[in-house]
Design a protein around this motif. Structure first.
Motif, PDB file in Angstrom:
ATOM      1  N   GLU A 195      44.657  42.320  40.777  1.00 19.00           N
ATOM      2  CA  GLU A 195      45.047  42.301  39.364  1.00 19.00           C
ATOM      3  C   GLU A 195      43.871  41.894  38.474  1.00 19.00           C
ATOM      4  O   GLU A 195      43.686  42.449  37.393  1.00 19.00           O
ATOM      5  N   ASN A 221      42.014  44.355  35.775  1.00 19.16           N
ATOM      6  CA  ASN A 221      41.898  43.942  34.374  1.00 19.16           C
ATOM      7  C   ASN A 221      40.486  44.160  33.842  1.00 19.16           C
ATOM      8  O   ASN A 221      40.315  44.534  32.680  1.00 19.16           O
ATOM      9  N   VAL A 222      39.483  43.967  34.685  1.00 19.92           N
ATOM     10  CA  VAL A 222      38.105  44.263  34.256  1.00 19.92           C
ATOM     11  C   VAL A 222      37.964  45.766  34.032  1.00 19.92           C
ATOM     12  O   VAL A 222      37.440  46.210  33.008  1.00 19.92           O
ATOM     13  N   HIS A 274      40.286  46.680  30.865  1.00 20.49           N
ATOM     14  CA  HIS A 274      40.119  46.032  29.563  1.00 20.49           C
ATOM     15  C   HIS A 274      38.675  45.667  29.216  1.00 20.49           C
ATOM     16  O   HIS A 274      38.402  45.335  28.067  1.00 20.49           O
ATOM     17  N   ALA A 275      37.755  45.628  30.189  1.00 17.63           N
ATOM     18  CA  ALA A 275      36.409  45.125  29.904  1.00 17.63           C
ATOM     19  C   ALA A 275      35.338  46.178  30.205  1.00 17.63           C
ATOM     20  O   ALA A 275      35.652  47.297  30.600  1.00 17.63           O
ATOM     21  N   ASP A 304      33.717  38.796  33.316  1.00 15.24           N
ATOM     22  CA  ASP A 304      33.347  40.084  32.734  1.00 15.24           C
ATOM     23  C   ASP A 304      32.710  39.951  31.372  1.00 15.24           C
ATOM     24  O   ASP A 304      32.811  38.932  30.707  1.00 15.24           O
ATOM     25  N   GLY A 317      37.183  40.138  25.492  1.00 11.20           N
ATOM     26  CA  GLY A 317      37.771  38.800  25.538  1.00 11.20           C
ATOM     27  C   GLY A 317      39.256  38.835  25.226  1.00 11.20           C
ATOM     28  O   GLY A 317      39.811  39.872  24.863  1.00 11.20           O
ATOM     29  N   ALA A 335      48.795  36.399  26.341  1.00 13.85           N
ATOM     30  CA  ALA A 335      48.438  37.373  27.389  1.00 13.85           C
ATOM     31  C   ALA A 335      49.116  37.042  28.714  1.00 13.85           C
ATOM     32  O   ALA A 335      49.417  37.939  29.511  1.00 13.85           O
ATOM     33  N   TYR A 353      53.484  41.441  28.036  1.00 10.87           N
ATOM     34  CA  TYR A 353      52.478  41.588  26.978  1.00 10.87           C
ATOM     35  C   TYR A 353      51.310  42.421  27.488  1.00 10.87           C
ATOM     36  O   TYR A 353      50.701  42.094  28.506  1.00 10.87           O
ATOM     37  N   THR A 374      47.918  45.140  25.963  1.00 13.64           N
ATOM     38  CA  THR A 374      47.238  45.924  24.933  1.00 13.64           C
ATOM     39  C   THR A 374      46.633  47.188  25.551  1.00 13.64           C
ATOM     40  O   THR A 374      45.753  47.811  24.968  1.00 13.64           O
ATOM     41  N   PHE A 424      49.574  51.638  34.663  1.00 16.64           N
ATOM     42  CA  PHE A 424      49.106  50.277  34.363  1.00 16.64           C
ATOM     43  C   PHE A 424      49.679  49.888  33.007  1.00 16.64           C
ATOM     44  O   PHE A 424      50.277  50.715  32.320  1.00 16.64           O
ATOM     45  N   GLY A 425      49.497  48.618  32.620  1.00 19.27           N
ATOM     46  CA  GLY A 425      49.925  48.220  31.285  1.00 19.27           C
ATOM     47  C   GLY A 425      51.345  47.721  31.208  1.00 19.27           C
ATOM     48  O   GLY A 425      51.968  47.737  30.150  1.00 19.27           O
ATOM     49  N   GLY A 475      51.977  44.689  31.718  1.00 11.28           N
ATOM     50  CA  GLY A 475      51.849  43.275  31.326  1.00 11.28           C
ATOM     51  C   GLY A 475      52.303  42.333  32.434  1.00 11.28           C
ATOM     52  O   GLY A 475      52.843  41.263  32.194  1.00 11.28           O
ATOM     53  N   MET A 476      52.085  42.756  33.663  1.00  8.84           N
ATOM     54  CA  MET A 476      52.505  41.942  34.806  1.00  8.84           C
ATOM     55  C   MET A 476      51.331  41.435  35.631  1.00  8.84           C
ATOM     56  O   MET A 476      51.520  40.677  36.581  1.00  8.84           O
ATOM     57  N   PRO A 500      50.648  37.492  35.119  1.00 16.55           N
ATOM     58  CA  PRO A 500      51.734  36.760  35.810  1.00 16.55           C
ATOM     59  C   PRO A 500      51.649  36.889  37.340  1.00 16.55           C
ATOM     60  O   PRO A 500      51.914  35.906  38.050  1.00 16.55           O
ATOM     61  N   THR A 554      35.457  37.414  29.530  1.00 22.73           N
ATOM     62  CA  THR A 554      36.534  36.611  30.108  1.00 22.73           C
ATOM     63  C   THR A 554      36.124  36.164  31.513  1.00 22.73           C
ATOM     64  O   THR A 554      35.514  36.934  32.250  1.00 22.73           O
TER      65      THR A 554
HETATM   66  N1  LIG Z   1      39.506  40.849  31.556  1.00 19.77           N
HETATM   67  C1  LIG Z   1      40.155  41.035  30.397  1.00 19.77           C
HETATM   68  N2  LIG Z   1      39.480  41.303  29.256  1.00 19.77           N
HETATM   69  C2  LIG Z   1      40.130  41.499  28.085  1.00 19.77           C
HETATM   70  N3  LIG Z   1      41.468  41.421  27.944  1.00 19.77           N
HETATM   71  C3  LIG Z   1      42.194  41.148  29.034  1.00 19.77           C
HETATM   72  C4  LIG Z   1      41.590  40.944  30.319  1.00 19.77           C
HETATM   73  N4  LIG Z   1      42.573  40.651  31.205  1.00 19.77           N
HETATM   74  C5  LIG Z   1      43.731  40.687  30.518  1.00 19.77           C
HETATM   75  N5  LIG Z   1      43.509  40.980  29.217  1.00 19.77           N
HETATM   76  C6  LIG Z   1      44.507  41.059  28.127  1.00 19.77           C
HETATM   77  O1  LIG Z   1      45.725  40.464  28.585  1.00 19.77           O
HETATM   78  C7  LIG Z   1      46.781  41.439  28.563  1.00 19.77           C
HETATM   79  C8  LIG Z   1      47.757  41.160  29.704  1.00 19.77           C
HETATM   80  O2  LIG Z   1      47.098  41.350  30.966  1.00 19.77           O
HETATM   81  P1  LIG Z   1      47.981  41.746  32.234  1.00 19.77           P
HETATM   82  O3  LIG Z   1      47.071  41.946  33.388  1.00 19.77           O
HETATM   83  O4  LIG Z   1      49.054  40.746  32.392  1.00 19.77           O
HETATM   84  O5  LIG Z   1      48.659  43.113  31.796  1.00 19.77           O
HETATM   85  P2  LIG Z   1      48.006  44.566  31.651  1.00 19.77           P
HETATM   86  O6  LIG Z   1      46.674  44.582  32.306  1.00 19.77           O
HETATM   87  O7  LIG Z   1      48.049  44.955  30.224  1.00 19.77           O
HETATM   88  O8  LIG Z   1      49.047  45.454  32.475  1.00 19.77           O
HETATM   89  P3  LIG Z   1      49.260  45.445  34.070  1.00 19.77           P
HETATM   90  O9  LIG Z   1      48.383  44.383  34.649  1.00 19.77           O
HETATM   91  O10 LIG Z   1      50.713  45.152  34.268  1.00 19.77           O
HETATM   92  O11 LIG Z   1      48.878  46.807  34.527  1.00 19.77           O
HETATM   93  C9  LIG Z   1      46.072  42.763  28.629  1.00 19.77           C
HETATM   94  O12 LIG Z   1      46.846  43.825  28.129  1.00 19.77           O
HETATM   95  C10 LIG Z   1      44.853  42.492  27.747  1.00 19.77           C
HETATM   96  O13 LIG Z   1      45.203  42.491  26.389  1.00 19.77           O
END
Ligand SMILES: Nc1ncnc2c1ncn2[C@@H]1O[C@H](COP(=O)(O)OP(=O)(O)OP(=O)(O)O)[C@@H](O)[C@H]1O
Ligand SMILES: [Mg+2]
Lengths: 118, 138
Positions: free
Chosen positions: B45, B49-50, B53-54, B74, B78, B85, B90, B92, B102-103, B105-106, B109, B128
């Protein structure tokens, strides 16, 4: 039950990962959300989904799932299929949707001999 | 023992590769399988996320006799509100990323549930750092 027995009983089409057809299936998980599967599926389960891209194999391998069943006639992308071959985790395809596929798999696993559930 | 892996932002074809390498090493070292299962979920996970989101990042694993520590750092946008988050649901994530499943928001958690200690530090427009520790006993 082995993947190949389920393949026969549900008339699934094998797409890739044939060397894993004797893996044991202990249950199933249905989701198209990858982090839901990552968080909640368990080792040995068959994953029913319509996602066909390569990341499903990363998850199947890390979670040691028994097989992936693609619904609604979906086929694995080319790189998904080759990852399935090298991991030995089969991908099977069915024209049925996720509801019908899960219902049948559930029935089969609950009662492999075919008699109906109580 | 220490291992470091590079993670490329945006490259979903390699997402999970670093976690998979770590899993292989932990298996070779005969770490308790229940621990490996948890660690792998949390690592994956953080790695994804990198990618999602990064821009780029590293995963650094430190193995101690009683624990495994992973730092995933990363360069990227941020996280402005870490508490938000962390809430399940939640996200983005972009439409392209959501289409792939993906997305939800799990991810964060899932990380929280699958490690014993979690620290997240983030600077908006810089990056981050996620640091997680899991103990072998207990
Ligand atoms: N490394 C990161 N850099 C920037 N934002 C991050 C990073 N990790 C998490 N986030 C932010 O936190 C939110 C929640 O992260 P989370 O991993 O819980 O869900 P997700 O990545 O959006 O979806 P999922 O993991 O369920 O596929 C992301 O949507 C993003 O806004
Ligand atoms: Mg995530």
């Amino acid at each position: 039950m082995q993947v190949k027995e389920i393949m026969q009983a549900l008339s699934l089409t094998p797409c890739s990962g044939h060397q894993g057809l004797d893996r044991e299936i202990t249950g199933g998980y249905v989701s198209d959300l990858l982090s839901d599967v990552m968080g909640h599926a368990r080792e040995g389960e068959a994953w029913i989904t319509l996602q066909a891209h390569k990341n499903i194999m990363a998850i199947a391998s890390l979670k040691e799932l028994a097989a992936i069943i693609l619904v609604k006639g979906r086929r694995p992308d080319e790189d998904t299929a080759s990852a399935s071959d090298s991991e030995g985790i089969p991908i099977l395809s069915t024209p049925l949707d996720a509801f019908e596929t899960s219902g049948k798999l559930y029935q089969l696993l609950a009662s492999p001999s075919g008699e109906s559930l109580p | 023992m220490e291992f470091t892996y590079h993670i490329e932002g945006g490259d979903f074809s390699r997402a999970g590769a670093a976690s998979s390498e770590v899993k292989k090493i932990l298996k070779q070292l005969n770490i308790d399988l229940a621990v490996i299962k948890r660690v792998v979920v949390a690592l994956y996970e953080a790695e994804v996320n990198v990618v999602a989101h990064a821009h780029e990042g590293i995963m650094k694993i430190t193995l101690a006799p009683d624990s495994i520590e992973a730092v995933i750092a990363d360069k990227g946008p941020g996280i402005p509100d870490i508490a938000l988050a962390m809430q399940e649901g939640y996200s983005t994530a972009s439409p392209r990323v959501r289409e792939m499943g993906f997305g939800a928001g799990m991810g964060l958690p899932n990380i929280k549930k699958n490690c014993d200690r979690l620290e997240i530090e983030s600077t908006v427009n810089a990056g981050t750092t996620v640091k997680m520790t899991t103990f072998f006993t207990g």
